[in-house]
Write a protein that holds these residues in place. Structure first.
Motif, PDB file in Angstrom:
ATOM      1  N   SER A  18     -12.569   3.894  25.248  1.00  0.00           N
ATOM      2  CA  SER A  18     -13.729   3.661  24.401  1.00  0.00           C
ATOM      3  C   SER A  18     -13.844   2.153  24.202  1.00  0.00           C
ATOM      4  O   SER A  18     -12.872   1.414  24.375  1.00  0.00           O
ATOM      5  N   LYS A  41     -12.736   7.785  31.423  1.00  0.00           N
ATOM      6  CA  LYS A  41     -13.297   8.688  30.402  1.00  0.00           C
ATOM      7  C   LYS A  41     -12.417   8.735  29.148  1.00  0.00           C
ATOM      8  O   LYS A  41     -12.881   9.181  28.083  1.00  0.00           O
ATOM      9  N   GLU A  69     -13.884   0.469  21.545  1.00  0.00           N
ATOM     10  CA  GLU A  69     -12.942   0.007  20.533  1.00  0.00           C
ATOM     11  C   GLU A  69     -11.532  -0.103  21.086  1.00  0.00           C
ATOM     12  O   GLU A  69     -10.827  -1.100  20.846  1.00  0.00           O
ATOM     13  N   SER A  70     -11.078   0.911  21.850  1.00  0.00           N
ATOM     14  CA  SER A  70      -9.707   0.894  22.373  1.00  0.00           C
ATOM     15  C   SER A  70      -9.529  -0.206  23.420  1.00  0.00           C
ATOM     16  O   SER A  70      -8.475  -0.856  23.478  1.00  0.00           O
TER      17      SER A  70
END
Length: 501
Positions: free
Chosen positions: A77, A74, A79-80
């Motif tokens: 993301s 959770k 992008e990360s």
């Protein structure tokens, strides 16, 4: 303190210290080193299984697997996660990672360049033909991190590792034996990759034979053969130990674990065989280069006694003792030729003949030994001429002929692959221009084997008479870099042409 190995320690730890450095992963920032190591480990086991699901997209999926395993999915993301994968594949500048280290020899700071992933060329070649996807594998530095995490710093020799595996099996430690077998498979595959890289470099530039690595390999030929023999004995002992363990401890040992271990041992044997095949093919390539293309290694010597020995070594540093002077200059007055090939090999290339392979063991009943008849060395001209007929037929009709797969039928390709005498003639045509004799010589004569071949073909096929008096030249086909590869044969794309004078 001993500073001699400080630089190597520094270089070994730099990739570990830099793992995950410079990444901005948001909420995943506190866990970036752990996640990066987990991705390396997952790729490590994929390589053990010969699984080629190691593209960039696959690495992204492996990262999500790690996050779910750690219970922090959770926090991530898209992008990360992609930023972390890109940070493992490339540095911030899009190239190699860089770190400073202390060079022990120069006693100065230096820059070390490294990567965690490199392109798996063999797997990528196949995947690009299918879906244009790049496949990655762990670099040597990433492998070092994996071994360090297993508390394996120095590489043991393969034979020692095999003995360890055999010892674990003998004492029923199946799980530990499985771990050691997996590490051994990875180590052997790494050695195979290194040997393949040297073989590719050798194909691009034959002078790599004289590099330090090539010279060491040539000197270790007998040692390598002995190592392969020892490995075969170790594998036989391991299989016997597995069978004994299955019979004696069948009530204690998990049969499924034992079966998996047996399969991994058999896989280890196969990767050892692949390594042996690559090593021996390199020695064969080196021998062929030295024997058939000696002109590739001709060149001015870049070494002389006065500059490199006397002025740069003896004058500034001196000699350790008086006897060293005699050792130093004795080679100048009584040089000895280094051994390269057995003299018998040279004699066998002559047409004077050689002894038959099978010799009589005992004299006949009369007590007299049977007279040995010398069998002249010869070429199976009938078979060779049949294979070369399409070459000269195309040459007479079109003025040139290129050796390619399209030029021959499957049956002809198979016959070329099993007839080395026909293949060797390409090399003889390649060395010089050849002028076809204007008149037929007696008995298909000629100054060399090329003229003998041409004479036979013209005598048996009158349509080739147009070649008489022509000058023939052979070269590598322009615009084609790859060799012609058939089952059992690999040859350069030669083109033979009629030269107008």
């Amino acid at each position: 303190m001993n500073w001699n190995d400080f630089g190597e320690r520094n270089k070994r730890l730099n990739p570990l210290w830099s793992l995950g450095a410079g990444m901005n992963l948001g909420e995943l920032q506190p866990y970036k080193e752990m996640i990066a190591l987990s991705v390396l480990l997952q790729v490590y086991y994929l390589e053990l299984e010969s699984n080629e699901q190691r593209s960039r997209e696959d690495l992204v999926e492996l990262t999500w697997n790690s996050l779910e395993r750690f219970g922090i999915a959770k926090l991530g993301s898209p992008e990360s996660v992609e930023r972390l994968v890109d940070g493992l594949l490339w540095s911030g500048g899009g190239g190699d990672f860089e770190a400073n280290y202390y060079d022990d020899q120069s006693r100065q700071m230096a820059v070390q360049k490294y990567k965690y992933f490199t392109v798996d060329e063999d797997a990528t070649r196949t995947s690009w033909e299918e879906n244009r996807t790049t496949i990655y594998r762990l670099s040597e530095y990433a492998m070092e991190l994996i071994f360090m995490s297993h508390e394996i710093i120095d590489e043991f020799q393969i034979s020692i590792k095999l003995l360890e595996i055999q010892m674990h099996i003998k004492h029923g430690r199946v799980t530990r034996a499985m771990q050691d077998v997996n590490e051994l498979i990875s180590r052997v595959r790494k050695m195979t990759q290194q040997q393949q890289e040297y073989r590719n470099a050798l194909r691009r530039n034959p002078k790599h034979i004289f590099s330090e690595y090539g010279a060491q390999r040539h000197q270790r030929l007998e040692e390598i053969h002995q190592q392969f023999d020892e490995e075969r004995k170790h594998f036989d002992n391991i299989h016997r130990s597995l069978a004994r363990l299955a019979n004696d401890e069948k009530d204690v040992i998990d049969f499924n674990e034992l079966r998996l271990l047996s399969e991994r041992v058999e896989l280890s044997r196969r990767v050892h065989d692949e390594l042996a095949e690559v090593v021996l093919s390199i020695f064969e390539a080196e021998t062929n280069l030295r024997l058939n293309f000696p002109e590739l290694f001709w060149g001015a010597a870049g070494f002389n006694f006065r500059t490199h020995v006397w002025e740069e070594w003896v004058k500034p540093e001196g000699l350790p003792d008086g006897d060293s002077m005699e050792t130093l200059i004795s080679g100048l007055f009584s040089p000895s030729q280094d051994f390269i090939y057995p003299l018998a090999w040279a004699w066998e290339e002559q047409d004077v003949g050689f002894l038959p392979d099978e010799l009589p063991d005992d004299p006949d009943e009369s007590g007299e030994e049977e007279e040995l008849h010398y069998v002249p060395k010869s070429i199976p001209w009938t078979e060779v001429s049949e294979l070369w007929l399409p070459v000269f037929a195309g040459l007479a009709e079109q003025g040139s002929f290129t050796f390619s797969a399209e030029a021959f039928t499957e049956d002809e390709q198979r016959r070329w692959a099993v007839t080395p005498n026909a293949v060797d003639l390409w090399v003889q045509f390649f060395h010089t221009e050849i002028k076809v004799q204007e008149q037929e010589a007696e008995g298909h004569g000629g100054a060399d084997e090329c003229q003998k071949l041409i004479g036979r073909l013209i005598a048996d096929h009158p349509e080739l008479e147009t070649l008489r008096g022509k000058v023939l030249q052979t070269r590598i086909a322009n615009g084609q870099q790859d060799s012609i590869r058939w089952p059992g044969l690999e040859i350069s794309p030669y083109t033979i042409t009629i030269v107008e004078k």
